[in-house]
Design an enzyme around this catalytic site. Structure first.
Site, PDB file in Angstrom:
ATOM      1  N   HIS A   1       0.653 -11.570   1.574  1.00  0.00           N
ATOM      2  CA  HIS A   1      -0.394 -10.793   0.898  1.00  0.00           C
ATOM      3  C   HIS A   1      -1.105 -11.603  -0.194  1.00  0.00           C
ATOM      4  O   HIS A   1      -2.330 -11.588  -0.288  1.00  0.00           O
ATOM      5  CB  HIS A   1       0.208  -9.510   0.314  1.00  0.00           C
ATOM      6  CG  HIS A   1      -0.781  -8.407   0.129  1.00  0.00           C
ATOM      7  ND1 HIS A   1      -0.445  -7.075   0.198  1.00  0.00           N
ATOM      8  CD2 HIS A   1      -2.110  -8.424  -0.127  1.00  0.00           C
ATOM      9  CE1 HIS A   1      -1.525  -6.338  -0.006  1.00  0.00           C
ATOM     10  NE2 HIS A   1      -2.547  -7.126  -0.219  1.00  0.00           N
TER      11      HIS A   1
ATOM     12  N   ASN B   1     -19.248   2.317  11.613  1.00  0.00           N
ATOM     13  CA  ASN B   1     -18.795   0.967  11.261  1.00  0.00           C
ATOM     14  C   ASN B   1     -18.353   0.156  12.476  1.00  0.00           C
ATOM     15  O   ASN B   1     -18.313  -1.074  12.420  1.00  0.00           O
ATOM     16  CB  ASN B   1     -17.657   1.049  10.234  1.00  0.00           C
ATOM     17  CG  ASN B   1     -18.141   1.566   8.888  1.00  0.00           C
ATOM     18  OD1 ASN B   1     -19.342   1.639   8.642  1.00  0.00           O
ATOM     19  ND2 ASN B   1     -17.213   1.938   8.025  1.00  0.00           N
TER      20      ASN B   1
ATOM     21  N   ARG C   1     -18.572   8.012   9.698  1.00  0.00           N
ATOM     22  CA  ARG C   1     -18.744   6.654   9.152  1.00  0.00           C
ATOM     23  C   ARG C   1     -17.806   5.660   9.848  1.00  0.00           C
ATOM     24  O   ARG C   1     -18.142   4.493  10.009  1.00  0.00           O
ATOM     25  CB  ARG C   1     -18.528   6.660   7.636  1.00  0.00           C
ATOM     26  CG  ARG C   1     -19.681   7.338   6.901  1.00  0.00           C
ATOM     27  CD  ARG C   1     -19.651   7.096   5.407  1.00  0.00           C
ATOM     28  NE  ARG C   1     -18.633   7.859   4.717  1.00  0.00           N
ATOM     29  CZ  ARG C   1     -18.739   9.135   4.337  1.00  0.00           C
ATOM     30  NH1 ARG C   1     -19.849   9.807   4.604  1.00  0.00           N
ATOM     31  NH2 ARG C   1     -17.755   9.746   3.699  1.00  0.00           N
TER      32      ARG C   1
ATOM     33  N   TYR D   1       0.823  -1.221   0.000  1.00  0.00           N
ATOM     34  CA  TYR D   1       0.000   0.000   0.000  1.00  0.00           C
ATOM     35  C   TYR D   1       0.856   1.270   0.000  1.00  0.00           C
ATOM     36  O   TYR D   1       0.357   2.363  -0.264  1.00  0.00           O
ATOM     37  CB  TYR D   1      -0.931   0.056   1.212  1.00  0.00           C
ATOM     38  CG  TYR D   1      -1.927  -1.089   1.328  1.00  0.00           C
ATOM     39  CD1 TYR D   1      -2.182  -1.940   0.263  1.00  0.00           C
ATOM     40  CD2 TYR D   1      -2.623  -1.302   2.510  1.00  0.00           C
ATOM     41  CE1 TYR D   1      -3.083  -2.984   0.381  1.00  0.00           C
ATOM     42  CE2 TYR D   1      -3.533  -2.345   2.633  1.00  0.00           C
ATOM     43  CZ  TYR D   1      -3.751  -3.187   1.570  1.00  0.00           C
ATOM     44  OH  TYR D   1      -4.648  -4.209   1.698  1.00  0.00           O
TER      45      TYR D   1
ATOM     46  N   SER E   1     -12.829   3.735   6.059  1.00  0.00           N
ATOM     47  CA  SER E   1     -13.504   5.013   5.888  1.00  0.00           C
ATOM     48  C   SER E   1     -12.601   6.116   6.394  1.00  0.00           C
ATOM     49  O   SER E   1     -11.990   5.994   7.455  1.00  0.00           O
ATOM     50  CB  SER E   1     -14.838   5.072   6.643  1.00  0.00           C
ATOM     51  OG  SER E   1     -15.416   6.350   6.432  1.00  0.00           O
TER      52      SER E   1
HETATM   53  N1  NAP Z   1      -5.689  -8.483   1.401  1.00  0.00           N
HETATM   54  C1  NAP Z   1      -5.937  -7.873   0.267  1.00  0.00           C
HETATM   55  O1  NAP Z   1      -5.475  -8.302  -0.814  1.00  0.00           O
HETATM   56  C2  NAP Z   1      -6.809  -6.651   0.258  1.00  0.00           C
HETATM   57  C3  NAP Z   1      -7.353  -6.206  -0.957  1.00  0.00           C
HETATM   58  C4  NAP Z   1      -8.169  -5.064  -0.937  1.00  0.00           C
HETATM   59  C5  NAP Z   1      -8.413  -4.402   0.271  1.00  0.00           C
HETATM   60  N2  NAP Z   1      -7.848  -4.852   1.439  1.00  0.00           N
HETATM   61  C6  NAP Z   1      -8.075  -4.136   2.729  1.00  0.00           C
HETATM   62  O2  NAP Z   1      -9.471  -4.021   2.950  1.00  0.00           O
HETATM   63  C7  NAP Z   1      -9.783  -2.658   3.245  1.00  0.00           C
HETATM   64  C8  NAP Z   1     -11.225  -2.330   2.917  1.00  0.00           C
HETATM   65  O3  NAP Z   1     -11.529  -2.667   1.596  1.00  0.00           O
HETATM   66  P1  NAP Z   1     -12.004  -1.590   0.500  1.00  0.00           P
HETATM   67  O4  NAP Z   1     -11.409  -0.291   0.854  1.00  0.00           O
HETATM   68  O5  NAP Z   1     -11.727  -2.200  -0.807  1.00  0.00           O
HETATM   69  O6  NAP Z   1     -13.603  -1.624   0.637  1.00  0.00           O
HETATM   70  P2  NAP Z   1     -14.707  -1.265   1.746  1.00  0.00           P
HETATM   71  O7  NAP Z   1     -14.101  -1.023   3.083  1.00  0.00           O
HETATM   72  O8  NAP Z   1     -15.755  -2.323   1.635  1.00  0.00           O
HETATM   73  O9  NAP Z   1     -15.324   0.058   1.160  1.00  0.00           O
HETATM   74  C9  NAP Z   1     -14.699   1.321   1.286  1.00  0.00           C
HETATM   75  C10 NAP Z   1     -15.640   2.380   0.738  1.00  0.00           C
HETATM   76  O10 NAP Z   1     -16.855   2.392   1.515  1.00  0.00           O
HETATM   77  C11 NAP Z   1     -17.129   3.705   1.967  1.00  0.00           C
HETATM   78  N3  NAP Z   1     -17.747   3.576   3.305  1.00  0.00           N
HETATM   79  C12 NAP Z   1     -17.146   3.068   4.412  1.00  0.00           C
HETATM   80  N4  NAP Z   1     -18.024   3.041   5.434  1.00  0.00           N
HETATM   81  C13 NAP Z   1     -19.195   3.547   4.973  1.00  0.00           C
HETATM   82  C14 NAP Z   1     -20.472   3.773   5.555  1.00  0.00           C
HETATM   83  N5  NAP Z   1     -20.711   3.474   6.844  1.00  0.00           N
HETATM   84  N6  NAP Z   1     -21.459   4.296   4.776  1.00  0.00           N
HETATM   85  C15 NAP Z   1     -21.224   4.591   3.474  1.00  0.00           C
HETATM   86  N7  NAP Z   1     -20.042   4.410   2.867  1.00  0.00           N
HETATM   87  C16 NAP Z   1     -19.021   3.882   3.609  1.00  0.00           C
HETATM   88  C17 NAP Z   1     -15.789   4.414   2.001  1.00  0.00           C
HETATM   89  O11 NAP Z   1     -15.950   5.796   1.771  1.00  0.00           O
HETATM   90  P3  NAP Z   1     -15.537   6.928   2.878  1.00  0.00           P
HETATM   91  O12 NAP Z   1     -14.069   6.784   3.120  1.00  0.00           O
HETATM   92  O13 NAP Z   1     -15.913   8.192   2.218  1.00  0.00           O
HETATM   93  O14 NAP Z   1     -16.368   6.646   4.113  1.00  0.00           O
HETATM   94  C18 NAP Z   1     -15.060   3.777   0.829  1.00  0.00           C
HETATM   95  O15 NAP Z   1     -15.404   4.429  -0.384  1.00  0.00           O
HETATM   96  C19 NAP Z   1      -8.747  -1.890   2.426  1.00  0.00           C
HETATM   97  O16 NAP Z   1      -8.666  -0.544   2.826  1.00  0.00           O
HETATM   98  C20 NAP Z   1      -7.512  -2.720   2.720  1.00  0.00           C
HETATM   99  O17 NAP Z   1      -6.978  -2.379   4.004  1.00  0.00           O
HETATM  100  C21 NAP Z   1      -7.066  -5.973   1.444  1.00  0.00           C
END
Ligand code: NAP
Length: 279
Positions: free
Chosen positions: A113, A245, A241, A54, A236
């Site tokens: 990873h 969460n 938010r 990252y 977030s």
């Molecule tokens: N191991 C891996 O290969 C891998 C791959 C991908 C991701 N990850 C990890 O997983 C984490 C989360 O995944 P992600 O970022 O892909 O998806 P996510 O957490 O499912 O979704 C993030 C999105 O949701 C919005 N959001 C969050 N809470 C909300 C709420 N209560 N109401 C409305 N919107 C909300 C956020 O916007 P706002 O910021 O504006 O609230 C952001 O745009 C990553 O940050 C990373 O640390 C790991």
């Protein structure tokens, strides 16, 4: 605001507890990332999810070192890139890289990873990580994006895998993969737990449950993960938010509601195929 913990039942880590909801940090870097993590810790988060890939371990480490909360009350997950796969010396160099970037003395949970099966090194890397738990540089180890056949190969080598972080949301529930993890006693971490770009209010099952409990659709989905023993890492950067969460420990979905959310699964897999993609 209460956060449940789960034991990680792997080799040498039976004492380690993981706060059940973590803050995702991808793709924020630099000051934005530091600010997001600082706000999250102030909002009650005790588990932060970062990765070497990252490019934000430095920014996350800055927030952790400056936090009002003592280091031993925080749980930091990071993830190893494939340059550091292999024998104990190389994996140790990878851990030391993360320690340098974060400025921390130890990492709570170091995940592989991606399995990168074409390199043929993930089983050896798991063994190296398990061995390195004893050094105190990491408290626990685990994997990410491992498919059932990858898990099986590690188990066949005599290792218990503590945790596997995979992509799971209501539409990509991957019940067969979840079952394969459960069969080996592997705790499931859920990334992109709310589907990243999904509009959750489009789904009546989620909308109705949200209305019934006076919660948001995001809270219903996070509760769905938590109640099934998973470790979601929602991201977030918005303080409200973030609090929302984490606020999923004061209500309980019924078995029928969980089943109805499970039924949203449309059979899709993770966006990226771990047999083809990796770093
Ligand atoms: N191991 C891996 O290969 C891998 C791959 C991908 C991701 N990850 C990890 O997983 C984490 C989360 O995944 P992600 O970022 O892909 O998806 P996510 O957490 O499912 O979704 C993030 C999105 O949701 C919005 N959001 C969050 N809470 C909300 C709420 N209560 N109401 C409305 N919107 C909300 C956020 O916007 P706002 O910021 O504006 O609230 C952001 O745009 C990553 O940050 C990373 O640390 C790991």
């Amino acid at each position: 605001m209460s956060v449940t913990s789960l034991p990680l039942n792997g080799t040498g880590v039976s004492e380690v507890q993981i706060p059940q909801i973590g803050l995702g940090t991808w793709p924020l870097t630099g000051q934005e990332s530091t600010d997001m993590v600082t706000t999250a810790i102030d909002n009650g988060y005790r588990h932060i999810d970062t990765a070497q890939k990252y490019g934000n371990e430095d920014a996350v480490g800055l927030a952790i070192r400056a936090a009002s909360v003592p280091r031993d009350e925080l749980f930091i997950t990071t993830k190893l890139i494939n340059r550091y796969f292999g024998d104990v010396a190389n994996v140790r160099a990878g851990i030391e890289h993360s320690l340098r970037e974060t400025g921390l003395d130890y990492i709570d949970l170091m995940l592989i990873h991606w399995p990168n099966p074409q390199l043929g090194k993930y089983v050896e890397t798991c063994a190296s990580l398990a061995e390195l738990v004893d050094t105190g540089l990491i408290r626990a180890w685990g994997v990410s994006n491992f498919k059932p056949e990858h898990l099986q190969n590690v188990v066949d080598a005599g290792l218990d895998i503590p945790l596997n972080q995979i992509q799971i949301d209501p539409l990509a529930g991957q019940p067969d993969y979840v079952a394969a993890n459960a069969a080996h006693g592997v705790v499931v971490g859920a990334y992109s737990p709310t589907g990243r770009d999904l509009t959750l209010s489009d789904f009546p099952v989620l909308r109705d449950a949200a209305e019934r409990y006076g919660k948001s659709e995001h809270q219903i989905v996070l509760r769905w993960h938590v109640q099934q023993g998973r470790i979601p890492v929602p991201r977030s950067s918005n303080a409200g938010r973030q609090r929302e969460n984490l606020d999923v420990f004061d209500f309980e979905l019924t078995d029928a509601e969980i089943a109805a959310i499970n039924a949203l699964d449309n059979g899709s897999r993770a966006r990226l195929d771990a047999d083809e993609y990796g770093h």
